[in-house]
Design a protein around this motif. Structure first.
Motif, PDB file in Angstrom:
ATOM      1  N   GLU A 165       0.835  -1.206   0.000  1.00 19.53           N
ATOM      2  CA  GLU A 165       0.000   0.000   0.000  1.00 19.53           C
ATOM      3  C   GLU A 165       0.870   1.257   0.000  1.00 19.53           C
ATOM      4  OE1 GLU A 165      -3.661   2.079   2.551  1.00 19.53           O
ATOM      5  OE2 GLU A 165      -2.638   0.289   3.316  1.00 19.53           O
ATOM      6  N   ALA A 166       1.980   1.228   0.752  1.00 21.83           N
ATOM      7  CA  ALA A 166       2.893   2.372   0.801  1.00 21.83           C
ATOM      8  C   ALA A 166       3.560   2.599  -0.549  1.00 21.83           C
ATOM      9  CB  ALA A 166       3.955   2.158   1.879  1.00 21.83           C
ATOM     10  N   PHE A 167       3.885   1.525  -1.254  1.00 22.59           N
ATOM     11  CA  PHE A 167       4.488   1.661  -2.579  1.00 22.59           C
ATOM     12  C   PHE A 167       3.483   2.233  -3.580  1.00 22.59           C
ATOM     13  CE2 PHE A 167       7.034  -2.307  -1.178  1.00 22.59           C
ATOM     14  CZ  PHE A 167       7.853  -1.519  -0.388  1.00 22.59           C
ATOM     15  N   SER A 168       2.219   1.788  -3.488  1.00 27.97           N
ATOM     16  CA  SER A 168       1.177   2.321  -4.375  1.00 27.97           C
ATOM     17  C   SER A 168       0.941   3.801  -4.105  1.00 27.97           C
ATOM     18  CB  SER A 168      -0.135   1.555  -4.175  1.00 27.97           C
ATOM     19  OG  SER A 168      -0.019   0.227  -4.619  1.00 27.97           O
ATOM     20  N   ALA A 169       1.020   4.198  -2.826  1.00 31.17           N
ATOM     21  CA  ALA A 169       0.774   5.594  -2.456  1.00 31.17           C
ATOM     22  C   ALA A 169       1.784   6.533  -3.096  1.00 31.17           C
ATOM     23  CB  ALA A 169       0.795   5.741  -0.933  1.00 31.17           C
ATOM     24  N   VAL A 170       3.017   6.057  -3.303  1.00 30.14           N
ATOM     25  CA  VAL A 170       4.048   6.879  -3.953  1.00 30.14           C
ATOM     26  C   VAL A 170       3.555   7.353  -5.315  1.00 30.14           C
ATOM     27  CG1 VAL A 170       6.343   6.861  -5.000  1.00 30.14           C
ATOM     28  CG2 VAL A 170       6.000   5.820  -2.756  1.00 30.14           C
ATOM     29  N   LYS A 171       3.047   6.419  -6.102  1.00 29.04           N
ATOM     30  CA  LYS A 171       2.578   6.732  -7.456  1.00 29.04           C
ATOM     31  C   LYS A 171       1.347   7.639  -7.420  1.00 29.04           C
ATOM     32  CE  LYS A 171       2.914   5.746 -11.941  1.00 29.04           C
ATOM     33  NZ  LYS A 171       4.140   5.914 -12.744  1.00 29.04           N
ATOM     34  N   LYS A 172       0.415   7.321  -6.544  1.00 26.57           N
ATOM     35  CA  LYS A 172      -0.820   8.106  -6.453  1.00 26.57           C
ATOM     36  C   LYS A 172      -0.552   9.550  -6.055  1.00 26.57           C
ATOM     37  CE  LYS A 172      -3.634   4.107  -5.109  1.00 26.57           C
ATOM     38  NZ  LYS A 172      -4.373   3.464  -3.982  1.00 26.57           N
ATOM     39  N   GLU A 173       0.487   9.774  -5.258  1.00 25.04           N
ATOM     40  CA  GLU A 173       0.761  11.100  -4.715  1.00 25.04           C
ATOM     41  C   GLU A 173       1.781  11.889  -5.534  1.00 25.04           C
ATOM     42  OE1 GLU A 173       1.830  10.092  -0.734  1.00 25.04           O
ATOM     43  OE2 GLU A 173      -0.172   9.304  -0.272  1.00 25.04           O
ATOM     44  N   GLY A 174       2.147  11.374  -6.700  1.00 27.77           N
ATOM     45  CA  GLY A 174       2.989  12.143  -7.610  1.00 27.77           C
ATOM     46  C   GLY A 174       4.461  11.795  -7.609  1.00 27.77           C
ATOM     47  N   GLY A 175       4.865  10.758  -6.873  1.00 30.12           N
ATOM     48  CA  GLY A 175       6.255  10.326  -6.887  1.00 30.12           C
ATOM     49  C   GLY A 175       6.517   9.328  -7.995  1.00 30.12           C
ATOM     50  N   GLN A 176       7.759   9.024  -8.221  1.00 29.76           N
ATOM     51  CA  GLN A 176       8.120   8.095  -9.296  1.00 29.76           C
ATOM     52  C   GLN A 176       8.740   6.806  -8.768  1.00 29.76           C
ATOM     53  OE1 GLN A 176       9.820  11.314  -9.275  1.00 29.76           O
ATOM     54  NE2 GLN A 176       7.919  12.179 -10.085  1.00 29.76           N
ATOM     55  N   GLY A 210       3.010  12.747  -0.427  1.00 31.37           N
ATOM     56  CA  GLY A 210       1.847  13.605  -0.583  1.00 31.37           C
ATOM     57  C   GLY A 210       2.033  15.023  -0.101  1.00 31.37           C
ATOM     58  N   THR A 211       3.025  15.278   0.754  1.00 31.25           N
ATOM     59  CA  THR A 211       3.262  16.616   1.292  1.00 31.25           C
ATOM     60  C   THR A 211       4.282  17.418   0.479  1.00 31.25           C
ATOM     61  OG1 THR A 211       4.992  15.802   2.793  1.00 31.25           O
ATOM     62  CG2 THR A 211       2.717  15.848   3.630  1.00 31.25           C
ATOM     63  N   VAL A 212       4.878  16.800  -0.550  1.00 38.47           N
ATOM     64  CA  VAL A 212       5.858  17.511  -1.378  1.00 38.47           C
ATOM     65  C   VAL A 212       5.137  18.546  -2.242  1.00 38.47           C
ATOM     66  CG1 VAL A 212       7.586  17.268  -3.194  1.00 38.47           C
ATOM     67  CG2 VAL A 212       7.380  15.502  -1.443  1.00 38.47           C
ATOM     68  N   PRO A 213       5.579  19.819  -2.209  1.00 39.81           N
ATOM     69  CA  PRO A 213       4.906  20.853  -3.027  1.00 39.81           C
ATOM     70  C   PRO A 213       4.950  20.511  -4.519  1.00 39.81           C
ATOM     71  CG  PRO A 213       6.396  21.854  -1.430  1.00 39.81           C
ATOM     72  CD  PRO A 213       6.661  20.379  -1.409  1.00 39.81           C
ATOM     73  N   HIS A 214       3.846  20.769  -5.223  1.00 35.21           N
ATOM     74  CA  HIS A 214       3.786  20.495  -6.666  1.00 35.21           C
ATOM     75  C   HIS A 214       4.478  21.621  -7.433  1.00 35.21           C
ATOM     76  CE1 HIS A 214       1.246  17.046  -6.153  1.00 35.21           C
ATOM     77  NE2 HIS A 214       0.409  17.735  -5.415  1.00 35.21           N
TER      78      HIS A 214
END
Length: 376
Positions: free
Chosen positions: A138-149, A372-376
């Protein structure tokens, strides 16, 4: 008479050459002397450290040491042998460096360019927040959902040789079960659940399959590399064609060396932190040892600092990137690394202003605990 004249000439010469430094030394306060000879402040070059004085003292000690050895060598054959070894050692080390170093991948290597052009933000053990456990699917999936690579994951090995995903060697912190992974078989490990959940800890194979299916890049952080794990790395990367999707990294240079030796095309990184050998925490405030052992560890940390900052260590390992703690990153470091065909990456940034500085000003990729907290 002649001996007195000789000593007078020597004393006069020393005063002529080093009179200013000796005068400065005699006027230093206790606080200034303490700061100048504090090992940690020397390594970080605090403004309170008198580097000119320190250099002078170092040269006095070096010259004095070799002068003493020379006198002893006139009498003892063993000392003459030691001196010969001391003078030969730098040439032997330099020769070994060029014989055993692993050649770096070229700047034009396509999969290397693709990896570092794509990765900007990664999740440290995934993106961990709210009720999402670290190093979980779930933590790995969250990376992608929140804009990480990219998802960083930690690999341990069970008693029966199965690689699994968990940061600590002992599972008590994440599961409540106080047992070392190296003493469990895979069946016992599969029976574990993250605290307050019914979610099992993933195996390495499961984590890779999940990230491949969801197009998530990976950093495999290794704690201990054996032959079985090396084979699995190579099999997974070649089976799924992950050369541009995976980077293997760790604090232990021997592990990184083994991976690059197994397949030179695999992207690797060397991870480093200030005072890693002498302290146990990221802020370098909790000593790992006491007494003489702590002093020895601090001296070794200074030597490792030199190998890491000069980039000799990552160049010897054939590393494609060096991971610095975000507190140690600067534009000068990035410039030096780039000139040596090495990327710089940061761990672990959880401050939004720092993240913008790394990503938009320095153009340095980094990992964070909460993507998710990283500024866009």
């Amino acid at each position: 008479m002649w001996s007195g004249t000789l000593y007078s000439i020597i004393l006069g010469t020393v005063l002529q050459l080093f009179g200013r430094e000796i005068f400065q030394l005699s006027h230093l306060t206790k606080e200034e002397i303490h700061d100048t000879f504090n090992v940690q402040k020397v390594a970080t070059k605090s403004k309170n450290v008198n580097m000119d004085l320190l250099t002078f003292v170092a040269w006095i000690l070096i010259v004095g040491f070799f002068y003493l050895l020379t006198l002893l060598a006139l009498k003892y054959k063993t000392i003459r042998v030691v001196l010969a070894i001391i003078f030969f050692l730098p040439f032997a080390v330099m020769l070994a460096f060029f014989i055993f170093r692993i050649p770096q991948l070229q700047k034009t290597e396509a999969h290397r360019q693709e990896f570092f052009a794509t990765w900007k933000v990664g999740g440290h053990r995934g993106s961990v927040h709210d009720d999402i456990p670290e190093n979980s699917l779930e933590a790995f999936s969250a990376v992608k959902k929140e804009g990480g690579q990219l998802a960083e994951m930690d690999i341990q090995i069970t008693k029966d040789g199965v690689p699994v995903i968990c940061h600590d060697a002992n599972t008590v912190r994440v599961t409540g079960v106080d047992k070392d992974i190296s003493s469990m078989n895979i069946t016992e490990f599969r029976a574990l659940r993250f605290l307050n959940t019914n979610v099992s800890l993933p195996t390495f194979e499961e984590a890779v399959a999940h990230c491949v299916a969801n197009n998530i890049m990976m950093i495999w952080d290794v704690k201990n590399v054996d032959e079985n794990l090396l084979k699995q790395f190579v099999v997974q990367i070649r089976t799924h064609n992950l050369y541009s999707k995976v980077l293997v990294s760790g604090f232990n240079p021997i592990d990184v060396y083994k991976v690059k030796l197994a397949d030179p095309k695999i992207l690797t990184g060397f991870t480093w932190r200030s005072w890693e050998l002498s302290t146990t925490d990221e802020s370098a405030t909790i000593p790992r040892f006491t007494g003489a052992l702590n002093a020895i560890a601090q001296v070794l940390d200074v030597l490792v600092f030199g190998l890491a900052r000069s980039l000799l260590m990552p160049k010897f390992l054939g590393s494609d990137v060096i991971f610095y703690h975000v507190n140690d990153i600067s534009r000068f470091l990035k410039s030096d690394a780039a000139s040596n065909n090495i990327y710089v990456a940061g761990w672990t940034s959880n401050d939004d202003k720092e993240q913008v500085w790394l990503r938009d000003y320095l153009n340095v990729p980094f990992i964070t605990d909460n993507v998710g907290t990283v500024p866009h």
